[in-house]
Design a protein around this motif. Structure first.
Motif, PDB file in Angstrom:
ATOM      1  N   GLU A 199      25.075 -41.073 -23.224  1.00 61.82           N
ATOM      2  CA  GLU A 199      24.997 -40.345 -21.954  1.00 61.82           C
ATOM      3  C   GLU A 199      24.914 -41.349 -20.810  1.00 61.82           C
ATOM      4  O   GLU A 199      24.092 -42.266 -20.841  1.00 61.82           O
ATOM      5  N   ARG A 200      25.756 -41.139 -19.786  1.00 64.15           N
ATOM      6  CA  ARG A 200      25.762 -42.105 -18.679  1.00 64.15           C
ATOM      7  C   ARG A 200      24.553 -41.944 -17.751  1.00 64.15           C
ATOM      8  O   ARG A 200      24.176 -42.884 -17.053  1.00 64.15           O
ATOM      9  N   GLY A 242      22.637 -33.157 -19.435  1.00 62.50           N
ATOM     10  CA  GLY A 242      23.854 -32.750 -18.715  1.00 62.50           C
ATOM     11  C   GLY A 242      23.514 -31.975 -17.456  1.00 62.50           C
ATOM     12  O   GLY A 242      22.522 -32.265 -16.776  1.00 62.50           O
ATOM     13  N   LEU A 243      24.287 -30.939 -17.180  1.00 60.28           N
ATOM     14  CA  LEU A 243      24.059 -30.153 -15.956  1.00 60.28           C
ATOM     15  C   LEU A 243      22.732 -29.407 -16.006  1.00 60.28           C
ATOM     16  O   LEU A 243      22.195 -29.021 -14.970  1.00 60.28           O
ATOM     17  N   LYS A 275      15.301 -23.506 -10.571  1.00 58.39           N
ATOM     18  CA  LYS A 275      16.013 -22.497 -11.349  1.00 58.39           C
ATOM     19  C   LYS A 275      15.843 -22.751 -12.848  1.00 58.39           C
ATOM     20  O   LYS A 275      15.853 -21.824 -13.647  1.00 58.39           O
ATOM     21  N   ALA A 319      24.701 -45.081 -20.608  1.00 54.10           N
ATOM     22  CA  ALA A 319      25.831 -45.543 -21.424  1.00 54.10           C
ATOM     23  C   ALA A 319      27.080 -44.779 -20.988  1.00 54.10           C
ATOM     24  O   ALA A 319      27.245 -43.611 -21.334  1.00 54.10           O
ATOM     25  N   VAL A 360      30.807 -44.050 -21.291  1.00 51.52           N
ATOM     26  CA  VAL A 360      31.919 -44.250 -22.207  1.00 51.52           C
ATOM     27  C   VAL A 360      33.185 -44.264 -21.349  1.00 51.52           C
ATOM     28  O   VAL A 360      33.550 -43.256 -20.743  1.00 51.52           O
ATOM     29  N   ALA A 362      31.902 -34.144 -25.399  1.00 55.50           N
ATOM     30  CA  ALA A 362      31.223 -33.007 -24.754  1.00 55.50           C
ATOM     31  C   ALA A 362      30.871 -33.464 -23.338  1.00 55.50           C
ATOM     32  O   ALA A 362      29.711 -33.459 -22.927  1.00 55.50           O
ATOM     33  N   THR A 363      31.920 -33.867 -22.618  1.00 61.37           N
ATOM     34  CA  THR A 363      31.722 -34.597 -21.357  1.00 61.37           C
ATOM     35  C   THR A 363      31.664 -33.692 -20.128  1.00 61.37           C
ATOM     36  O   THR A 363      31.574 -34.182 -19.008  1.00 61.37           O
ATOM     37  N   ASP A 411      23.059 -22.823  -5.291  1.00 61.35           N
ATOM     38  CA  ASP A 411      22.032 -23.840  -5.568  1.00 61.35           C
ATOM     39  C   ASP A 411      21.903 -24.832  -4.405  1.00 61.35           C
ATOM     40  O   ASP A 411      20.814 -25.355  -4.150  1.00 61.35           O
ATOM     41  N   GLY A 465      32.434 -27.492 -25.278  1.00 59.17           N
ATOM     42  CA  GLY A 465      31.736 -27.272 -24.006  1.00 59.17           C
ATOM     43  C   GLY A 465      32.699 -27.122 -22.848  1.00 59.17           C
ATOM     44  O   GLY A 465      33.870 -26.780 -23.024  1.00 59.17           O
ATOM     45  N   ASP A 466      32.190 -27.410 -21.653  1.00 60.24           N
ATOM     46  CA  ASP A 466      32.993 -27.225 -20.444  1.00 60.24           C
ATOM     47  C   ASP A 466      34.277 -28.044 -20.446  1.00 60.24           C
ATOM     48  O   ASP A 466      35.268 -27.644 -19.836  1.00 60.24           O
ATOM     49  N   SER A 506      31.709 -23.315 -17.205  1.00 58.63           N
ATOM     50  CA  SER A 506      31.336 -22.057 -17.830  1.00 58.63           C
ATOM     51  C   SER A 506      29.839 -21.838 -17.702  1.00 58.63           C
ATOM     52  O   SER A 506      29.263 -22.121 -16.653  1.00 58.63           O
ATOM     53  N   VAL A 552      25.736 -21.867 -19.684  1.00 56.50           N
ATOM     54  CA  VAL A 552      24.917 -22.560 -20.678  1.00 56.50           C
ATOM     55  C   VAL A 552      25.062 -21.906 -22.058  1.00 56.50           C
ATOM     56  O   VAL A 552      25.204 -22.593 -23.071  1.00 56.50           O
TER      57      VAL A 552
HETATM   58  C1  LIG Z   1      25.322 -26.519  -9.880  1.00 50.10           C
HETATM   59  C2  LIG Z   1      25.528 -25.779 -11.184  1.00 50.10           C
HETATM   60  C3  LIG Z   1      24.697 -24.716 -11.484  1.00 50.10           C
HETATM   61  C4  LIG Z   1      24.856 -24.023 -12.677  1.00 50.10           C
HETATM   62  N1  LIG Z   1      24.020 -22.980 -12.940  1.00 50.10           N
HETATM   63  C5  LIG Z   1      24.156 -22.322 -14.114  1.00 50.10           C
HETATM   64  C6  LIG Z   1      23.289 -21.248 -14.434  1.00 50.10           C
HETATM   65  O1  LIG Z   1      22.424 -20.872 -13.642  1.00 50.10           O
HETATM   66  N2  LIG Z   1      23.436 -20.617 -15.642  1.00 50.10           N
HETATM   67  C7  LIG Z   1      24.393 -20.995 -16.538  1.00 50.10           C
HETATM   68  O2  LIG Z   1      24.476 -20.419 -17.633  1.00 50.10           O
HETATM   69  N3  LIG Z   1      25.242 -22.025 -16.258  1.00 50.10           N
HETATM   70  C8  LIG Z   1      25.141 -22.700 -15.082  1.00 50.10           C
HETATM   71  N4  LIG Z   1      25.996 -23.732 -14.800  1.00 50.10           N
HETATM   72  C9  LIG Z   1      27.006 -24.129 -15.810  1.00 50.10           C
HETATM   73  C10 LIG Z   1      26.384 -24.920 -16.993  1.00 50.10           C
HETATM   74  O3  LIG Z   1      25.446 -25.855 -16.490  1.00 50.10           O
HETATM   75  C11 LIG Z   1      27.482 -25.620 -17.793  1.00 50.10           C
HETATM   76  O4  LIG Z   1      28.411 -24.633 -18.222  1.00 50.10           O
HETATM   77  C12 LIG Z   1      26.946 -26.359 -19.022  1.00 50.10           C
HETATM   78  O5  LIG Z   1      25.939 -27.271 -18.654  1.00 50.10           O
HETATM   79  C13 LIG Z   1      28.084 -27.101 -19.743  1.00 50.10           C
HETATM   80  O6  LIG Z   1      27.546 -27.907 -20.749  1.00 50.10           O
HETATM   81  P1  LIG Z   1      28.370 -29.158 -21.340  1.00 50.10           P
HETATM   82  O7  LIG Z   1      27.471 -29.796 -22.327  1.00 50.10           O
HETATM   83  O8  LIG Z   1      29.720 -28.732 -21.773  1.00 50.10           O
HETATM   84  O9  LIG Z   1      28.619 -30.133 -20.100  1.00 50.10           O
HETATM   85  P2  LIG Z   1      27.620 -30.812 -19.076  1.00 50.10           P
HETATM   86  O10 LIG Z   1      26.347 -30.067 -18.937  1.00 50.10           O
HETATM   87  O11 LIG Z   1      28.426 -31.082 -17.841  1.00 50.10           O
HETATM   88  O12 LIG Z   1      27.254 -32.202 -19.786  1.00 50.10           O
HETATM   89  C14 LIG Z   1      28.200 -33.227 -19.914  1.00 50.10           C
HETATM   90  C15 LIG Z   1      27.443 -34.537 -20.000  1.00 50.10           C
HETATM   91  O13 LIG Z   1      28.351 -35.575 -20.363  1.00 50.10           O
HETATM   92  C16 LIG Z   1      28.073 -36.722 -19.591  1.00 50.10           C
HETATM   93  N5  LIG Z   1      29.291 -37.521 -19.514  1.00 50.10           N
HETATM   94  C17 LIG Z   1      30.491 -37.131 -19.006  1.00 50.10           C
HETATM   95  N6  LIG Z   1      31.385 -38.121 -19.119  1.00 50.10           N
HETATM   96  C18 LIG Z   1      30.746 -39.156 -19.696  1.00 50.10           C
HETATM   97  C19 LIG Z   1      31.150 -40.461 -20.068  1.00 50.10           C
HETATM   98  N7  LIG Z   1      32.391 -40.888 -19.849  1.00 50.10           N
HETATM   99  N8  LIG Z   1      30.242 -41.277 -20.651  1.00 50.10           N
HETATM  100  C20 LIG Z   1      28.966 -40.837 -20.882  1.00 50.10           C
HETATM  101  N9  LIG Z   1      28.522 -39.613 -20.538  1.00 50.10           N
HETATM  102  C21 LIG Z   1      29.416 -38.787 -19.967  1.00 50.10           C
HETATM  103  C22 LIG Z   1      27.645 -36.171 -18.251  1.00 50.10           C
HETATM  104  O14 LIG Z   1      26.907 -37.119 -17.510  1.00 50.10           O
HETATM  105  C23 LIG Z   1      26.823 -34.958 -18.661  1.00 50.10           C
HETATM  106  O15 LIG Z   1      25.473 -35.284 -18.856  1.00 50.10           O
HETATM  107  C24 LIG Z   1      25.870 -24.419 -13.596  1.00 50.10           C
HETATM  108  C25 LIG Z   1      26.730 -25.476 -13.282  1.00 50.10           C
HETATM  109  C26 LIG Z   1      26.570 -26.159 -12.072  1.00 50.10           C
HETATM  110  C27 LIG Z   1      27.504 -27.271 -11.724  1.00 50.10           C
END
Ligand SMILES: Cc1cc2nc3c(=O)[nH]c(=O)nc-3n(C[C@H](O)[C@H](O)[C@H](O)COP(=O)(O)OP(=O)(O)OC[C@H]3O[C@@H](n4cnc5c(N)ncnc54)[C@H](O)[C@@H]3O)c2cc1C
Length: 360
Positions: free
Chosen positions: A9-10, A16-17, A26, A50, A52, A92-93, A156, A314-315, A321, A323
């Motif tokens: 994770e960077r 993540g989000l 929230k 880290a 990638v 899962a970036t 937000d 994931g996204d 999308s 959580v």
């Molecule tokens: C502002 C905001 C508010 C939200 N509010 C809600 C909510 O209230 N309810 C809800 O259900 N959903 C909400 N969402 C959506 C939800 O947060 C996401 O759908 C969910 O977190 C996606 O999970 P993920 O693991 O696919 O990706 P992410 O949560 O985006 O995690 C990806 C991770 O990968 C890391 N990463 C990416 N590229 C690299 C790389 N090259 N090297 C190392 N690490 C890397 C990132 O730093 C991050 O930590 C919100 C989104 C945003 C932007």
């Protein structure tokens, strides 16, 4: 299932989000940490700071840059090495590459115009590190704030600006105000597109007396002061009932031009998809025309890619999308990887898009 798992994770914190996107008010970060600690105790290895990919592949305001600025000693890892060193690789970036429809607006480069994720990430990091005392966040205190984009991210930004003590906040939304009840073209079981008051809209109503959203408003130009800081946004109203033939799906309403005073503009105009560079290093295929990673329903389920041993979830697979979907995708991908590694899996394969149990 007995596999050794390492998460790279960077950011300096895992989640993540859920950690750095969704604000603390929230989603309490103690809840996220508790879950991560359970995984750590179960043997998952987490490597933070880290990135990638390559250092040259990110721009100012990017998560990696924020973390380096704030003291992360970042290591840069080649995804091809990770694939060689491990039996399977899961991407899962996320999908946080910002979409910026104001990119060509005059004045776009003025100081005081920030992407929402830059604003939210810096705020949460400063809050968790020092209860905002290190002042390394972008402050909305005593400022007139305009948030462009009326989705969840915009909401937000409103809630965070209110907590900073902004003077005022207005939220531009290009679409019309949704109806109070479902429209005829939006029947059950589709998600009801109706007018809703999110927590931050209600807070602004309580504090400043109004819903901060201004509907069918298009930002056309940013106006700067002599020091190069944004001081105004010029807008026009749009009419969705009069699309332009062969052009925009709306027309501009003559005489509706307006200039709004502002000290801080936050761009919450959505995301185009995942950052593609890390996948390009591997040779991952993308979906067309959207930039999400392409997956196939293959021998090991729907999380497989064009590359042997590389999975996507994931996204970065579905686009921005929720959580619950990210959790479901993680479960499905774990099932697929377990099956790839051992030939079968007792893990749940999650549910499909329409809610049925996925068949592993
Ligand atoms: C502002 C905001 C508010 C939200 N509010 C809600 C909510 O209230 N309810 C809800 O259900 N959903 C909400 N969402 C959506 C939800 O947060 C996401 O759908 C969910 O977190 C996606 O999970 P993920 O693991 O696919 O990706 P992410 O949560 O985006 O995690 C990806 C991770 O990968 C890391 N990463 C990416 N590229 C690299 C790389 N090259 N090297 C190392 N690490 C890397 C990132 O730093 C991050 O930590 C919100 C989104 C945003 C932007």
């Amino acid at each position: 299932m007995g596999h050794e798992v390492t998460v790279y994770e960077r950011a300096d914190r895992i989640g993540g989000l859920l950690m750095y996107g969704i604000p603390n008010m929230k989603l309490d970060k103690g809840v996220v940490d508790r879950r991560i600690n359970l995984m750590r105790e179960a043997g998952v290895r987490f490597v933070t700071c880290a990135h990638v990919g390559k250092k040259e592949d990110f721009a100012s305001g990017h998560m990696t840059q924020i973390m380096e600025e704030r003291g992360c000693e970042m290591q840069y890892l080649d995804p091809n090495d990770l694939l060689k060193e491990n039996d399977a690789l899961l991407m899962a970036t996320g999908a946080t590459k910002p979409f910026d429809p104001t990119g060509r607006n005059p004045g776009r480069n003025l100081a005081g115009i920030q992407f929402a994720m830059d604003f939210l990430t810096r705020n949460t990091k400063s809050l968790l590190d020092s209860n905002l005392e290190d002042e390394t966040y972008i402050s909305a205190k005593d400022k007139h704030v305009i948030v462009i984009g009326g989705g969840d991210t915009g909401a937000d930004c409103i809630g965070t600006s209110l907590r900073h003590g902004c003077k005022s906040v207005v939220n531009f939304e290009l679409l019309d105000q949704p109806p109070a009840e479902r429209a005829a073209n939006n029947p059950w079981p589709q998600w009801p597109r109706i007018y809703r008051l999110d927590y931050s809209h209600a807070e602004n109503k309580a504090k400043h007396g109004n819903d901060p959203r201004a509907y069918h408003v298009l930002a056309k130009e940013f106006v700067g002061d002599q020091a190069g800081r944004v001081k105004g946004v010029k807008t026009v109203e749009v009419d969705w009932s009069k699309p332009i033939e062969g052009g925009a799906p709306f027309s501009e309403v003559a005489g509706s031009e307006k200039e709004w005073p502002v000290d801080l503009v936050l761009l919450a105009t959505g995301f185009v998809g995942p950052e593609l560079e890390v996948g390009e290093m591997l040779g991952l295929e993308i979906q067309n025309p959207r930039g999400n990673w392409q997956t196939f329903i293959g021998e090991h389920g729907e999380f497989t890619t064009n590359l042997e041993g590389v999975f996507v979830a994931g996204d970065c697979r579905r686009g921005q999308s929720l959580v619950v979907w990210a959790i479901n995708e993680g479960r499905g991908a774990a099932h697929a990887i377990d099956r790839y590694l051992t030939g079968s899996s007792r893990l749940s394969a999650g549910v499909t898009q329409d809610g049925a149990l996925a068949v592993g």
